[in-house]
Scaffold this motif. Structure first.
Motif, PDB file in Angstrom:
ATOM      1  N   GLU A 281     -37.021  -2.260  -4.441  1.00 52.38           N
ATOM      2  CA  GLU A 281     -35.760  -3.409  -5.047  1.00 52.38           C
ATOM      3  C   GLU A 281     -34.771  -2.630  -4.782  1.00 52.38           C
ATOM      4  OE1 GLU A 281     -36.448  -1.776  -9.395  1.00 52.38           O
ATOM      5  OE2 GLU A 281     -38.443  -2.759  -9.601  1.00 52.38           O
ATOM      6  N   GLU A 282     -34.143  -1.603  -3.996  1.00 54.90           N
ATOM      7  CA  GLU A 282     -32.628  -1.470  -3.949  1.00 54.90           C
ATOM      8  C   GLU A 282     -32.957  -1.846  -2.917  1.00 54.90           C
ATOM      9  OE1 GLU A 282     -33.358   2.785  -2.838  1.00 54.90           O
ATOM     10  OE2 GLU A 282     -33.078   3.937  -5.047  1.00 54.90           O
TER      11      GLU A 282
ATOM     12  N   GLY B 237     -31.633  -5.163  -3.694  1.00 58.96           N
ATOM     13  CA  GLY B 237     -30.663  -5.366  -3.858  1.00 58.96           C
ATOM     14  C   GLY B 237     -29.393  -4.712  -3.074  1.00 58.96           C
TER      15      GLY B 237
ATOM     16  N   THR C 295     -32.801  -0.097   4.301  1.00 62.13           N
ATOM     17  CA  THR C 295     -31.671  -0.395   3.108  1.00 62.13           C
ATOM     18  C   THR C 295     -30.419   0.468   3.537  1.00 62.13           C
ATOM     19  OG1 THR C 295     -33.431  -0.181   1.940  1.00 62.13           O
ATOM     20  CG2 THR C 295     -31.386   0.075   0.523  1.00 62.13           C
TER      21      THR C 295
ATOM     22  N   LYS D  66     -39.586   1.055  -7.155  1.00 66.25           N
ATOM     23  CA  LYS D  66     -38.346   1.069  -6.692  1.00 66.25           C
ATOM     24  C   LYS D  66     -37.329   1.121  -5.561  1.00 66.25           C
ATOM     25  CE  LYS D  66     -34.402   4.326  -8.332  1.00 66.25           C
ATOM     26  NZ  LYS D  66     -34.576   5.434  -8.983  1.00 66.25           N
TER      27      LYS D  66
ATOM     28  N   GLY E  85     -27.373 -10.180  -3.792  1.00 59.56           N
ATOM     29  CA  GLY E  85     -28.747 -10.483  -4.657  1.00 59.56           C
ATOM     30  C   GLY E  85     -28.837 -11.974  -4.449  1.00 59.56           C
TER      31      GLY E  85
ATOM     32  N   ARG F  36     -27.007  -2.023   3.893  1.00 65.14           N
ATOM     33  CA  ARG F  36     -25.943  -1.943   2.968  1.00 65.14           C
ATOM     34  C   ARG F  36     -24.357  -1.987   4.016  1.00 65.14           C
ATOM     35  NH1 ARG F  36     -28.350   2.628  -0.853  1.00 65.14           N
ATOM     36  NH2 ARG F  36     -28.993   1.227  -2.767  1.00 65.14           N
TER      37      ARG F  36
ATOM     38  N   ALA G 128     -32.248 -10.836 -12.009  1.00 64.44           N
ATOM     39  CA  ALA G 128     -33.777 -11.343 -11.135  1.00 64.44           C
ATOM     40  C   ALA G 128     -34.081 -12.996 -10.641  1.00 64.44           C
ATOM     41  CB  ALA G 128     -34.866 -10.750 -11.515  1.00 64.44           C
TER      42      ALA G 128
END
Length: 332
Positions: free
Chosen positions: A230-231, A234, A324, A227, A238, A328, A204
């Protein structure tokens, strides 16, 4: 007397990212004053690769003051050792980071030296031989320019504002034992002793240092919904941290270390994504200087949109998962 001292931060024997920014800011002042830049590290022992790293960012000399009490931040021991080194070196300016540690340390050093301190600075310069600084005021709504008449001029730099610039210098390494008197049960560190540092969960990032910050507010409805943030963080591979508004921190949804705002942390990331945050003035004060601000809120009249570079009016529970997925795909 034109030398500049950059006071750096280390943790567990490794330099913190903000140290490179401090050296960059100090180099800018050193060039304007026509002087050299010394980088100062306080530690229990050698700090790995510091001379090479800091020389690349403009340090002419890297000085390590060692003491057994300096393994962790020792407020009194650090401030005493730095003040004595500044007096002995006759520096024209001393530069700190306006980090959690720097905000505690810099005022202590200023008090020992009997000079003013300009904190949370976003620009530095020299005019007619005097150090000048710019800092945000009125919750970031205005910029105040100050001329520091005292010598040495003490300043602390807002993290993530001074982009580290490669300006290779000698980076000559020196090491000396800090002559810090004992007493007070601190073994040379002073009466105040840091017993423990509670680290964030593995991997983190600190919101004050992350180049990308994804923050959430009461619009997330309940703590479990963080959550999805956080996704999203992510998905950036990082480089992103998760922040929070004061409202959700006060409600116990997130730890205070995540709070962005006037009573939390001031951040200046490359990208700030505000999700379900209305944009109270106290929150804006902590993130207004982000380079790009993206706001996601179902209320088209939310104040956050007034400072956002990009705004999405919609249901965050639909928008964020789609965002998200797209990020990705971009990251392969």
């Amino acid at each position: 007397m034109s030398g500049v001292l950059a006071v750096l931060e280390q943790r567990d024997g490794a330099l913190r990212k903000v140290s490179h920014e401090v050296v960059t800011g100090a180099r800018r002042l050193g060039d304007a004053l026509g002087g050299t830049v010394d980088a100062l590290v306080l530690a229990a022992g050698a700090v790995g690769g510091s001379a090479d790293q800091l020389g690349a960012f403009g340090a002419d000399k890297v000085i390590t003051l060692t003491h057994a009490a300096f393994a962790r931040y020792a407020p009194e021991g650090y401030s005493r050792a730095i003040a004595e080194h500044v007096r002995a070196g006759g520096y024209r300016a001393v530069v700190f980071a306006a980090s959690a540690t720097g905000k505690d340390l810099a005022p202590r050093v200023a008090a020992r030296l009997g000079v003013p301190l300009a904190q949370d600075v976003t620009d530095v310069g020299v005019e007619s031989g005097a150090v000048t600084v710019v800092r945000p005021v009125y919750a970031g709504k205005a910029l105040l320019k100050l001329k520091l008449a005292a010598s040495p001029a003490l300043v602390s730099l807002r993290p993530n504002v001074f982009t580290p610039v490669q300006r290779p210098k000698a980076g000559v390494a020196e090491s000396a034992a800090a002559a810090v008197p004992g007493g007070g049960g601190g073994g040379g560190g002073g009466r105040v002793t840091v017993r423990e540092v509670k680290a964030a969960q593995a991997g983190a990032l600190d919101v004050a240092e992350a180049p990308i910050v994804v923050s959430g507010g009461r619009g997330l409805k309940e703590p479990a919904n963080f959550k999805i943030l956080e996704e999203l963080a992510g998905a950036f591979g990082g480089t992103a941290a998760v922040g929070a508004s004061r409202a959700v921190v006060d409600a116990g949804w997130r730890p205070h270390a995540d709070q962005v705002g006037q009573t939390g942390k001031t951040v200046s990331p490359t990208l700030y994504i505000a999700v379900g945050i209305s944009g109270a003035i106290q929150h804006l004060a902590g993130m207004r200087t982000a380079k790009v601000i993206v706001a996601i809120n179902k209320d088209k009249d939310a104040p956050i949109f007034k400072v956002a570079d990009y705004g999405i009016v919609g249901d965050l529970f639909e928008v964020v998962p789609k965002l998200t997925d797209e990020i990705r795909k971009l990251h392969g």
